[in-house]
Design a protein around this motif. Sequence first.
Motif, PDB file in Angstrom:
ATOM      1  N   SER A  26       0.853  -1.186   0.000  1.00 39.71           N
ATOM      2  CA  SER A  26       0.000   0.000   0.000  1.00 39.71           C
ATOM      3  C   SER A  26       0.891   1.239   0.000  1.00 39.71           C
ATOM      4  O   SER A  26       2.087   1.174   0.314  1.00 39.71           O
ATOM      5  N   ALA A  27       0.310   2.371  -0.325  1.00 38.74           N
ATOM      6  CA  ALA A  27       1.065   3.621  -0.324  1.00 38.74           C
ATOM      7  C   ALA A  27       1.582   3.947   1.075  1.00 38.74           C
ATOM      8  O   ALA A  27       2.704   4.445   1.232  1.00 38.74           O
ATOM      9  N   TYR A  28       0.788   3.639   2.093  1.00 37.53           N
ATOM     10  CA  TYR A  28       1.227   3.936   3.462  1.00 37.53           C
ATOM     11  C   TYR A  28       2.330   2.989   3.927  1.00 37.53           C
ATOM     12  O   TYR A  28       3.216   3.386   4.682  1.00 37.53           O
ATOM     13  N   THR A  29       2.312   1.750   3.461  1.00 29.74           N
ATOM     14  CA  THR A  29       3.418   0.838   3.759  1.00 29.74           C
ATOM     15  C   THR A  29       4.689   1.345   3.088  1.00 29.74           C
ATOM     16  O   THR A  29       5.770   1.338   3.693  1.00 29.74           O
ATOM     17  N   LEU A  30       4.547   1.805   1.839  1.00 30.11           N
ATOM     18  CA  LEU A  30       5.701   2.383   1.152  1.00 30.11           C
ATOM     19  C   LEU A  30       6.235   3.581   1.915  1.00 30.11           C
ATOM     20  O   LEU A  30       7.451   3.716   2.103  1.00 30.11           O
ATOM     21  N   LEU A  31       5.350   4.452   2.366  1.00 33.65           N
ATOM     22  CA  LEU A  31       5.774   5.628   3.133  1.00 33.65           C
ATOM     23  C   LEU A  31       6.564   5.208   4.370  1.00 33.65           C
ATOM     24  O   LEU A  31       7.642   5.747   4.637  1.00 33.65           O
ATOM     25  N   ASP A  32       6.051   4.237   5.114  1.00 36.25           N
ATOM     26  CA  ASP A  32       6.753   3.757   6.313  1.00 36.25           C
ATOM     27  C   ASP A  32       8.133   3.200   5.972  1.00 36.25           C
ATOM     28  O   ASP A  32       9.104   3.440   6.692  1.00 36.25           O
ATOM     29  N   GLN A  33       8.223   2.456   4.867  1.00 38.59           N
ATOM     30  CA  GLN A  33       9.491   1.836   4.489  1.00 38.59           C
ATOM     31  C   GLN A  33      10.492   2.841   3.911  1.00 38.59           C
ATOM     32  O   GLN A  33      11.686   2.560   3.858  1.00 38.59           O
ATOM     33  N   LEU A  34      10.006   4.000   3.477  1.00 38.09           N
ATOM     34  CA  LEU A  34      10.881   4.979   2.831  1.00 38.09           C
ATOM     35  C   LEU A  34      11.193   6.202   3.694  1.00 38.09           C
ATOM     36  O   LEU A  34      11.794   7.157   3.227  1.00 38.09           O
ATOM     37  N   ARG A  35      10.801   6.151   4.946  1.00 37.11           N
ATOM     38  CA  ARG A  35      11.060   7.296   5.835  1.00 37.11           C
ATOM     39  C   ARG A  35      12.553   7.592   5.949  1.00 37.11           C
ATOM     40  O   ARG A  35      12.965   8.752   6.013  1.00 37.11           O
ATOM     41  N   GLU A  36      13.392   6.557   5.970  1.00 36.47           N
ATOM     42  CA  GLU A  36      14.842   6.763   6.080  1.00 36.47           C
ATOM     43  C   GLU A  36      15.419   7.450   4.845  1.00 36.47           C
ATOM     44  O   GLU A  36      16.500   8.028   4.913  1.00 36.47           O
ATOM     45  N   GLN A  37      14.698   7.365   3.714  1.00 38.68           N
ATOM     46  CA  GLN A  37      15.146   8.034   2.487  1.00 38.68           C
ATOM     47  C   GLN A  37      14.579   9.456   2.386  1.00 38.68           C
ATOM     48  O   GLN A  37      14.687  10.087   1.343  1.00 38.68           O
ATOM     49  N   GLY A  38      13.942   9.935   3.458  1.00 40.41           N
ATOM     50  CA  GLY A  38      13.474  11.310   3.482  1.00 40.41           C
ATOM     51  C   GLY A  38      11.998  11.500   3.166  1.00 40.41           C
ATOM     52  O   GLY A  38      11.523  12.629   3.108  1.00 40.41           O
ATOM     53  N   PHE A  39      11.264  10.420   2.980  1.00 40.81           N
ATOM     54  CA  PHE A  39       9.829  10.548   2.718  1.00 40.81           C
ATOM     55  C   PHE A  39       9.119  10.900   4.019  1.00 40.81           C
ATOM     56  O   PHE A  39       9.327  10.261   5.041  1.00 40.81           O
ATOM     57  N   ARG A  40       8.291  11.926   3.974  1.00 40.31           N
ATOM     58  CA  ARG A  40       7.591  12.381   5.170  1.00 40.31           C
ATOM     59  C   ARG A  40       6.078  12.432   5.000  1.00 40.31           C
ATOM     60  O   ARG A  40       5.355  12.404   5.984  1.00 40.31           O
ATOM     61  N   ALA A  41       5.590  12.540   3.775  1.00 41.58           N
ATOM     62  CA  ALA A  41       4.155  12.733   3.554  1.00 41.58           C
ATOM     63  C   ALA A  41       3.631  11.759   2.507  1.00 41.58           C
ATOM     64  O   ALA A  41       4.345  11.419   1.552  1.00 41.58           O
ATOM     65  N   PRO A  42       2.384  11.327   2.668  1.00 44.67           N
ATOM     66  CA  PRO A  42       1.780  10.419   1.684  1.00 44.67           C
ATOM     67  C   PRO A  42       1.812  10.985   0.268  1.00 44.67           C
ATOM     68  O   PRO A  42       1.978  10.235  -0.704  1.00 44.67           O
ATOM     69  N   LEU A  43       1.695  12.296   0.133  1.00 48.29           N
ATOM     70  CA  LEU A  43       1.674  12.917  -1.195  1.00 48.29           C
ATOM     71  C   LEU A  43       2.952  12.627  -1.972  1.00 48.29           C
ATOM     72  O   LEU A  43       2.908  12.454  -3.197  1.00 48.29           O
ATOM     73  N   GLN A  44       4.089  12.514  -1.276  1.00 50.14           N
ATOM     74  CA  GLN A  44       5.350  12.179  -1.949  1.00 50.14           C
ATOM     75  C   GLN A  44       5.236  10.806  -2.609  1.00 50.14           C
ATOM     76  O   GLN A  44       5.695  10.609  -3.734  1.00 50.14           O
ATOM     77  N   VAL A  45       4.650   9.855  -1.904  1.00 48.80           N
ATOM     78  CA  VAL A  45       4.505   8.501  -2.433  1.00 48.80           C
ATOM     79  C   VAL A  45       3.484   8.485  -3.564  1.00 48.80           C
ATOM     80  O   VAL A  45       3.725   7.898  -4.618  1.00 48.80           O
ATOM     81  N   TYR A  46       2.340   9.120  -3.349  1.00 50.31           N
ATOM     82  CA  TYR A  46       1.290   9.113  -4.369  1.00 50.31           C
ATOM     83  C   TYR A  46       1.742   9.779  -5.666  1.00 50.31           C
ATOM     84  O   TYR A  46       1.415   9.295  -6.756  1.00 50.31           O
ATOM     85  N   ARG A  47       2.485  10.867  -5.573  1.00 52.88           N
ATOM     86  CA  ARG A  47       2.991  11.517  -6.793  1.00 52.88           C
ATOM     87  C   ARG A  47       3.939  10.588  -7.549  1.00 52.88           C
ATOM     88  O   ARG A  47       3.879  10.483  -8.772  1.00 52.88           O
ATOM     89  N   ALA A  48       4.830   9.935  -6.808  1.00 52.03           N
ATOM     90  CA  ALA A  48       5.760   8.999  -7.445  1.00 52.03           C
ATOM     91  C   ALA A  48       4.999   7.839  -8.079  1.00 52.03           C
ATOM     92  O   ALA A  48       5.281   7.449  -9.219  1.00 52.03           O
ATOM     93  N   LEU A  49       4.019   7.305  -7.358  1.00 49.18           N
ATOM     94  CA  LEU A  49       3.230   6.188  -7.892  1.00 49.18           C
ATOM     95  C   LEU A  49       2.473   6.584  -9.155  1.00 49.18           C
ATOM     96  O   LEU A  49       2.431   5.818 -10.128  1.00 49.18           O
ATOM     97  N   ASP A  50       1.871   7.759  -9.167  1.00 52.96           N
ATOM     98  CA  ASP A  50       1.136   8.215 -10.355  1.00 52.96           C
ATOM     99  C   ASP A  50       2.034   8.238 -11.582  1.00 52.96           C
ATOM    100  O   ASP A  50       1.665   7.752 -12.649  1.00 52.96           O
ATOM    101  N   THR A  51       3.227   8.796 -11.421  1.00 53.45           N
ATOM    102  CA  THR A  51       4.159   8.854 -12.542  1.00 53.45           C
ATOM    103  C   THR A  51       4.597   7.457 -12.965  1.00 53.45           C
ATOM    104  O   THR A  51       4.659   7.155 -14.161  1.00 53.45           O
ATOM    105  N   LEU A  52       4.891   6.602 -11.997  1.00 56.21           N
ATOM    106  CA  LEU A  52       5.339   5.245 -12.310  1.00 56.21           C
ATOM    107  C   LEU A  52       4.246   4.430 -12.995  1.00 56.21           C
ATOM    108  O   LEU A  52       4.529   3.637 -13.900  1.00 56.21           O
ATOM    109  N   ILE A  53       3.007   4.622 -12.597  1.00 56.89           N
ATOM    110  CA  ILE A  53       1.883   3.933 -13.248  1.00 56.89           C
ATOM    111  C   ILE A  53       1.747   4.427 -14.682  1.00 56.89           C
ATOM    112  O   ILE A  53       1.645   3.626 -15.621  1.00 56.89           O
TER     113      ILE A  53
END
Length: 134
Positions: A26-53
């Motif tokens: 899920s996007a929130y699981t991705l967010l949790d797993q990417l916190r060490e890489q500087g991810f702080r907000a769900p929008l960061q994950v969703y924007r990346a996912l939209d482009t990747l899709i």
Amino acid sequence: MAARDALTRNQICVLERLEVATGPLSAYTLLDQLREQGFRAPLQVYRALDTLINAGFVHRLESLNAFVACAEEHDHGHGMAAFAICDRCGQAAELSDHAIEHQLEDWVRSTGFQPKKAVIEFRGTCGKCLAEAA
């Protein structure tokens, strides 16, 4: 499919995490797993996912509201993807068959409908889980 070298740092982080995942995330699981890489907000994950899709690197599994990396190098411009999702282990196998894709498109178009996207999801038990249960 877009070139991988055209992806941003965040998009690469999300894609690499999905590529090594043992199942859909899920996007929130991705967010949790990417916190060490500087991810702080769900929008960061969703924007990346939209482009990747849109680029054909990632698929969204509708029934799970989760994401998987594309398993194969094939054209996703047609807008159809099929998955076999195991209810026991959570694995999602991507299926691709151009003949079946064209048959389904012809069938839908025969009704006068203009399709732009299709995600077919089969839910059940994978062969590995069936063998382990036997």
